[in-house]
Each structure stands twice: as C-alpha cells, then as structure tokens.
Design a protein around this motif. Structure first.
Motif, short mmCIF file in Angstrom:
data_model
loop_
_atom_site.label_atom_id
_atom_site.label_comp_id
_atom_site.label_asym_id
_atom_site.label_seq_id
_atom_site.Cartn_x
_atom_site.Cartn_y
_atom_site.Cartn_z
N PHE A 49 1.03 -1.28 0.03
CA PHE A 49 0.02 0.04 0.09
C PHE A 49 1.03 1.07 0.03
O PHE A 49 2.06 1.00 0.41
N VAL A 50 0.26 2.39 -0.48
CA VAL A 50 1.07 3.78 -0.70
C VAL A 50 1.47 3.93 0.93
O VAL A 50 0.83 4.18 1.63
N ALA A 90 -8.82 4.91 -1.87
CA ALA A 90 -9.00 3.95 -0.48
C ALA A 90 -8.57 2.44 -1.38
O ALA A 90 -8.02 1.57 -0.32
N ARG A 91 -8.27 2.12 -2.47
CA ARG A 91 -7.78 0.98 -3.16
C ARG A 91 -6.06 1.19 -2.71
O ARG A 91 -5.69 -0.14 -2.52
N GLN A 92 -5.81 2.19 -2.45
CA GLN A 92 -4.16 2.50 -2.39
C GLN A 92 -3.84 2.29 -1.09
O GLN A 92 -2.66 2.20 -0.55
N LEU A 93 -4.80 2.36 -0.03
CA LEU A 93 -4.45 2.66 1.42
C LEU A 93 -4.73 1.16 2.17
O LEU A 93 -5.70 0.38 1.81
N ASP A 94 -4.13 1.08 3.20
CA ASP A 94 -4.02 -0.09 4.05
C ASP A 94 -5.25 -0.13 4.72
O ASP A 94 -5.66 0.62 5.51
N PRO A 95 -6.03 -1.00 4.36
CA PRO A 95 -7.61 -1.31 4.99
C PRO A 95 -7.55 -1.45 6.60
O PRO A 95 -8.57 -1.37 7.31
N ASP A 96 -6.47 -1.70 7.10
CA ASP A 96 -6.42 -2.00 8.47
C ASP A 96 -6.34 -0.57 9.29
O ASP A 96 -6.18 -0.35 10.52
N GLN A 97 -5.80 0.54 8.31
CA GLN A 97 -5.53 1.72 9.04
C GLN A 97 -6.63 2.79 8.43
O GLN A 97 -6.81 3.83 9.21
N SER A 144 -18.38 6.83 4.29
CA SER A 144 -19.70 7.33 3.57
C SER A 144 -19.38 7.26 2.48
O SER A 144 -18.13 7.03 2.11
N ARG A 145 -20.38 7.44 1.49
CA ARG A 145 -19.86 7.65 -0.03
C ARG A 145 -18.80 8.86 -0.26
O ARG A 145 -18.19 8.76 -1.20
N SER A 146 -18.75 9.89 0.85
CA SER A 146 -17.81 11.04 0.24
C SER A 146 -16.86 11.13 1.30
O SER A 146 -16.09 12.06 1.30
N GLU A 147 -16.45 10.11 2.21
CA GLU A 147 -15.65 10.43 3.31
C GLU A 147 -14.85 9.02 3.43
O GLU A 147 -15.52 7.73 3.68
N LEU A 148 -13.62 9.29 4.27
CA LEU A 148 -12.53 7.95 4.50
C LEU A 148 -12.05 8.55 5.70
O LEU A 148 -11.38 9.65 5.58
N VAL A 149 -11.67 7.73 6.68
CA VAL A 149 -10.99 8.14 7.94
C VAL A 149 -9.81 7.22 8.09
O VAL A 149 -9.77 6.21 7.90
N ASN A 150 -9.00 8.00 8.81
CA ASN A 150 -7.79 7.01 9.56
C ASN A 150 -8.31 6.68 10.90
O ASN A 150 -8.59 7.55 11.69
N LEU A 151 -8.34 5.31 10.73
CA LEU A 151 -8.62 4.93 12.15
C LEU A 151 -7.89 4.95 13.27
O LEU A 151 -8.60 5.04 14.78
N ASP A 152 -6.71 5.45 13.30
CA ASP A 152 -5.90 5.64 14.30
C ASP A 152 -6.06 7.27 14.86
O ASP A 152 -5.86 7.58 16.03
N ARG A 153 -6.95 8.02 14.20
CA ARG A 153 -7.35 9.30 14.53
C ARG A 153 -8.85 9.12 15.42
O ARG A 153 -9.13 10.40 15.63
#
Length: 229
Positions: free
Chosen positions: A130-131, A179-186, A191-200
C-alpha cells in the motif's frame, strides 16, 4: 516468463525497446500498441505482466491511460519519457520506474531487473503493498504527504480534500481510487464521500438508523453511515 506490452506512438522507439527485450531470455512475449486507446485494448486482451508506457501521445497520454485502469493493477508500469520532469507524476501514478528517451541500454537492464524482482515477489504470494505517501497540492506547490499524517479525507467533485491537523491539501483523484491504495487496517470508508484514518478516532457513539457518530482526536465529528459499516 514475462509478457511485456510496449505502448508508444513512435515506431522507431518501439523497435528499439523491442530489440532490448528480445535479448532477454526471461521475456516470453512482446506486444505493441501505437496509441493510448490501442494500449487500453491491448492491456485487456494481451494481459501483460509489464507495461512500458510512453507519456506523451497525441490521442491520450500515458497518465490518462492509467486513469482508465485504477489500482490495484495486475501489471507493473514503467514510463517512457523524453522529459525527466515527468518523474514525480510517474511515481504518483504508482509506476515502478521510468526511462528517459533515448533509452540507455544499461539503464534499461537495471529497470528490467527491478521489474523481475517485483514480479517474482508477486508470484511468490507477497503481501499487497500500500502507498506510504501521496502527492498533494497546496498554495500552488506539490509535495509528498505521509499517509499516517492524514486525519480524514472528503470528496469534492474532481478532487479530494485531505485533512491533516489544521491543514487541508488537494489531490486530484477519486475516493474509490485512493481507498484501494491505502491499507484497510488503517483507513476505512465511512460514507460515500468520506474516508477516515482509524488511528485518529477518539470515540464512536451509536446514532439514528444504525449510523454512528465518529469523534476524531482533533475534535472533528463525522458520520459513519450504515451502508459502509
């Protein structure tokens, strides 16, 4: 054995690269395309392991070709370009490397060795990569931002707004592509328009209709919709 596709609108350039490839015993098959659209068709039909892709072509440049096939891709990409200022965009597009024209034989050999190593790892079932950073824009300048510094991301038409602390950066992409490029564990799509860093995430609260209110450590509140839970 490796299948290679050369996409370049200049026949002499294609012939030169093909001659280099024909000397390599690890190359099983070589195919060519003379335009961006032909390249897209050949990618789908020929199914290469390695794509040697010209940046500047009259109908569709190399970056536009890759935009039609977002990551994760089942082939590696090496850009061919006459200008080294394309290097930054090449790595943003997740290219393995780039070659300056006219292509130097020694440099070509080194790039091919790197490609073989990456393909061997993929064949051995290596874990997905992942990037670790994304190329962002702010104030007319571009620079790399480590993904662990992201708090959350929101889609804004043809751009993404990447929020990191008090700063907001722009990235020309789609939320689905990032989203495809980021680690899904992190990172998680909430939502349709939002993605979040779970550590935050500081805490979450149950909300109406199966949704959740998400409170980030910086105080920002978001909604994790039921569809994306």
């Amino acid at each position: 054995m490796i299948r290679v596709l050369i996409v370049d609108d200049e026949p002499p350039a294609r012939r030169k690269v093909r001659r280099f490839l024909e000397r390599d015993a690890d190359i099983a098959a070589v195919s060519e395309a003379g335009s961006g659209q032909e390249g897209l068709d050949a990618i789908r039909n020929f199914r290469p392991d390695l794509l040697l892709l010209d940046v500047q072509m009259p109908d569709m440049d190399g970056f536009a070709v890759l935009e039609q096939i977002p990551p994760p891709r089942d082939f590696h990409v090496v850009f061919l370009t006459a200008h080294d200022h394309h290097a930054l965009r090449a790595f943003e597009a997740e290219a393995l490397d780039y070659l300056l024209k006219p292509v130097d034989p020694d440099r070509f050999e080194r790039v091919m060795e790197r490609a073989k190593q990456q393909l061997a790892q993929r064949g051995a079932g290596a874990p997905p990569k992942f990037v670790r950073r994304v190329l962002v824009e702010k104030g007319g300048k571009e620079f790399f931002l480590p993904v662990e510094q992201l708090d959350w991301v929101e889609a804004d038409r043809n751009y993404l707004c990447l929020h990191s602390g008090a700063a907001t950066y722009l990235l020309r992409s789609t939320l689905e592509n990032l989203a495809r490029q980021l680690d899904p564990d992190q990172f998680a799509r909430i939502s349709r328009s939002e993605l979040v860093n779970l550590d935050r995430i500081q805490e979450m609260q149950s909300w109406f209709h199966g949704e959740r209110r998400v409170l980030l450590k910086g105080g920002k509140e978001l909604t994790w919709t039921r569809k994306y839970r």
